[in-house]
Design a protein around this motif. Structure first.
Motif, PDB file in Angstrom:
ATOM      1  N   GLY A 122       0.782  -1.229   0.000  1.00 50.10           N
ATOM      2  CA  GLY A 122       0.000   0.000   0.000  1.00 50.10           C
ATOM      3  C   GLY A 122       0.810   1.273   0.000  1.00 50.10           C
ATOM      4  N   GLU A 123       2.137   1.143  -0.044  1.00 50.52           N
ATOM      5  CA  GLU A 123       2.991   2.327  -0.088  1.00 50.52           C
ATOM      6  C   GLU A 123       3.183   2.770  -1.537  1.00 50.52           C
ATOM      7  OE1 GLU A 123       3.814   3.667   2.663  1.00 50.52           O
ATOM      8  OE2 GLU A 123       3.674   2.074   4.157  1.00 50.52           O
ATOM      9  N   ALA A 124       3.819   3.919  -1.716  1.00 49.67           N
ATOM     10  CA  ALA A 124       4.171   4.402  -3.050  1.00 49.67           C
ATOM     11  C   ALA A 124       5.665   4.234  -3.274  1.00 49.67           C
ATOM     12  CB  ALA A 124       3.788   5.878  -3.201  1.00 49.67           C
ATOM     13  N   TRP A 125       6.046   4.009  -4.535  1.00 50.95           N
ATOM     14  CA  TRP A 125       7.457   3.923  -4.879  1.00 50.95           C
ATOM     15  C   TRP A 125       7.728   4.875  -6.042  1.00 50.95           C
ATOM     16  CZ3 TRP A 125      11.774   1.206  -3.131  1.00 50.95           C
ATOM     17  CH2 TRP A 125      12.909   1.320  -3.937  1.00 50.95           C
ATOM     18  N   VAL A 126       8.570   5.853  -5.820  1.00 49.27           N
ATOM     19  CA  VAL A 126       9.010   6.732  -6.894  1.00 49.27           C
ATOM     20  C   VAL A 126      10.526   6.825  -6.808  1.00 49.27           C
ATOM     21  CG1 VAL A 126       8.798   8.980  -8.007  1.00 49.27           C
ATOM     22  CG2 VAL A 126       6.868   8.045  -6.747  1.00 49.27           C
ATOM     23  N   ASP A 127      11.201   6.465  -7.886  1.00 45.97           N
ATOM     24  CA  ASP A 127      12.654   6.496  -7.896  1.00 45.97           C
ATOM     25  C   ASP A 127      13.164   7.877  -7.508  1.00 45.97           C
ATOM     26  OD1 ASP A 127      15.371   6.954  -9.426  1.00 45.97           O
ATOM     27  OD2 ASP A 127      15.118   4.784  -9.244  1.00 45.97           O
ATOM     28  N   GLN A 128      14.232   7.913  -6.719  1.00 49.42           N
ATOM     29  CA  GLN A 128      14.756   9.191  -6.245  1.00 49.42           C
ATOM     30  C   GLN A 128      15.177  10.112  -7.393  1.00 49.42           C
ATOM     31  OE1 GLN A 128      14.884  10.418  -3.009  1.00 49.42           O
ATOM     32  NE2 GLN A 128      13.510   8.675  -2.748  1.00 49.42           N
ATOM     33  N   ALA A 191      -5.417  17.302   0.552  1.00 47.13           N
ATOM     34  CA  ALA A 191      -4.998  17.357  -0.854  1.00 47.13           C
ATOM     35  C   ALA A 191      -6.092  16.884  -1.805  1.00 47.13           C
ATOM     36  CB  ALA A 191      -3.745  16.521  -1.061  1.00 47.13           C
ATOM     37  N   GLY A 192      -7.135  16.245  -1.254  1.00 45.49           N
ATOM     38  CA  GLY A 192      -8.204  15.728  -2.098  1.00 45.49           C
ATOM     39  C   GLY A 192      -7.781  14.506  -2.889  1.00 45.49           C
ATOM     40  N   VAL A 193      -6.927  13.641  -2.283  1.00 44.70           N
ATOM     41  CA  VAL A 193      -6.446  12.445  -2.966  1.00 44.70           C
ATOM     42  C   VAL A 193      -6.736  11.222  -2.102  1.00 44.70           C
ATOM     43  CG1 VAL A 193      -4.635  13.736  -4.147  1.00 44.70           C
ATOM     44  CG2 VAL A 193      -4.114  12.617  -1.966  1.00 44.70           C
ATOM     45  N   ARG A 194      -6.466  10.039  -2.676  1.00 39.51           N
ATOM     46  CA  ARG A 194      -6.739   8.799  -1.952  1.00 39.51           C
ATOM     47  C   ARG A 194      -5.521   7.903  -1.785  1.00 39.51           C
ATOM     48  NH1 ARG A 194     -11.700   6.116  -5.001  1.00 39.51           N
ATOM     49  NH2 ARG A 194     -10.336   6.617  -6.770  1.00 39.51           N
ATOM     50  N   THR A 195      -4.432   8.191  -2.503  1.00 40.20           N
ATOM     51  CA  THR A 195      -3.256   7.323  -2.441  1.00 40.20           C
ATOM     52  C   THR A 195      -1.984   8.134  -2.238  1.00 40.20           C
ATOM     53  OG1 THR A 195      -2.772   7.393  -4.814  1.00 40.20           O
ATOM     54  CG2 THR A 195      -4.378   5.749  -4.071  1.00 40.20           C
ATOM     55  N   ARG A 196      -0.936   7.446  -1.782  1.00 39.08           N
ATOM     56  CA  ARG A 196       0.369   8.096  -1.591  1.00 39.08           C
ATOM     57  C   ARG A 196       0.925   8.604  -2.911  1.00 39.08           C
ATOM     58  NH1 ARG A 196       2.996   6.232   3.444  1.00 39.08           N
ATOM     59  NH2 ARG A 196       5.029   6.648   2.516  1.00 39.08           N
ATOM     60  N   SER A 197       0.769   7.807  -3.964  1.00 36.35           N
ATOM     61  CA  SER A 197       1.320   8.224  -5.249  1.00 36.35           C
ATOM     62  C   SER A 197       0.637   9.491  -5.751  1.00 36.35           C
ATOM     63  CB  SER A 197       1.195   7.101  -6.281  1.00 36.35           C
ATOM     64  OG  SER A 197      -0.129   6.629  -6.373  1.00 36.35           O
TER      65      SER A 197
END
Length: 213
Positions: A122-128, A191-197
């Motif tokens: 359930g986490e987000a992954w974004v390359d550094q 923020a009006g969002v539902r996910t970490r990403s």
């Protein structure tokens, strides 16, 4: 929510050699189960109907078409986008459309396994590297609306942007994981969002204060 037992995966990439190589890597992990290897969005969508899938690994060239289709087909799992090159604008759009992360081909296989497990939980992954370029693309975000957040919210958001899990953020600032989750939910609401990403995309893309107290 972290899936129980093995993490069920679908691989969507139209490059056969890369797909076969990645399939062998995934098969070597005891907690992974590769449900299907697909070369077209249609094949991947069919595999979603036939079995439970936790994470789809999808090539960035296909992701722009596939992710909206998967969401319309009521797929509620995660999509981890595989990218050969860094595209800050495209990455932001993908995160906004429902991707749970962007992973670069140039990174290691160990990092990919880590990214899959993180996204499945359930986490987000974004390359550094992607994050750095996104921050350069939208350089005013901290001055414009970070200041509208409470101090703890700012700290948690920085942790999210650094790619840290809730547990690691909590360990760094001396708060429980449940408290971090509660703060994160407040950030989602503001923020009006539902996910970490989606939160990452909003945080780095916002040209003006988007968070409301």
């Amino acid at each position: 929510m972290e899936p129980s037992g093995r993490i069920r995966l679908v691989l969507l990439d139209d490059h056969l050699l890369f797909r076969e190589s990645l399939a062998r890597l995934l098969a070597s992990e005891r907690d992974f189960e590769l449900v299907a290897e697909c070369s077209t969005p249609a094949d991947a969508l069919k595999s979603l109907h036939d079995s439970e899938v936790h994470v789809i690994l999808v090539d960035i060239a296909i992701a722009r078409e596939f992710i909206p289709c998967a969401r319309r087909a009521r797929y509620s799992g995660k999509c981890l986008v595989m990218a050969r090159e860094i595209d800050p604008t495209g990455s932001a759009l993908l995160l906004g459309s429902g991707a749970s992360g962007v992973f670069l081909h140039s990174d290691s296989s160990a990092r990919l396994v880590q990214a899959i497990r993180l996204v499945a939980s359930g986490e987000a992954w974004v390359d550094q590297k992607v994050l750095q370029l996104l921050a350069q693309r939208y350089p005013q975000h901290e001055n414009r609306w970070f200041s509208t957040l409470a101090e703890r919210e700012q700290t948690v958001l920085h942790g999210v942007l650094d790619g840290l899990s809730n547990r690691k953020i909590g360990d760094q600032i001396g708060l429980s994981e449940s408290t971090i989750k509660a703060i994160l939910q407040r950030l989602f609401t503001k923020a009006g969002v539902r996910t970490r990403s989606q939160l990452v995309r909003v945080a780095l893309e916002a040209p003006q204060p988007l968070f409301r107290g």
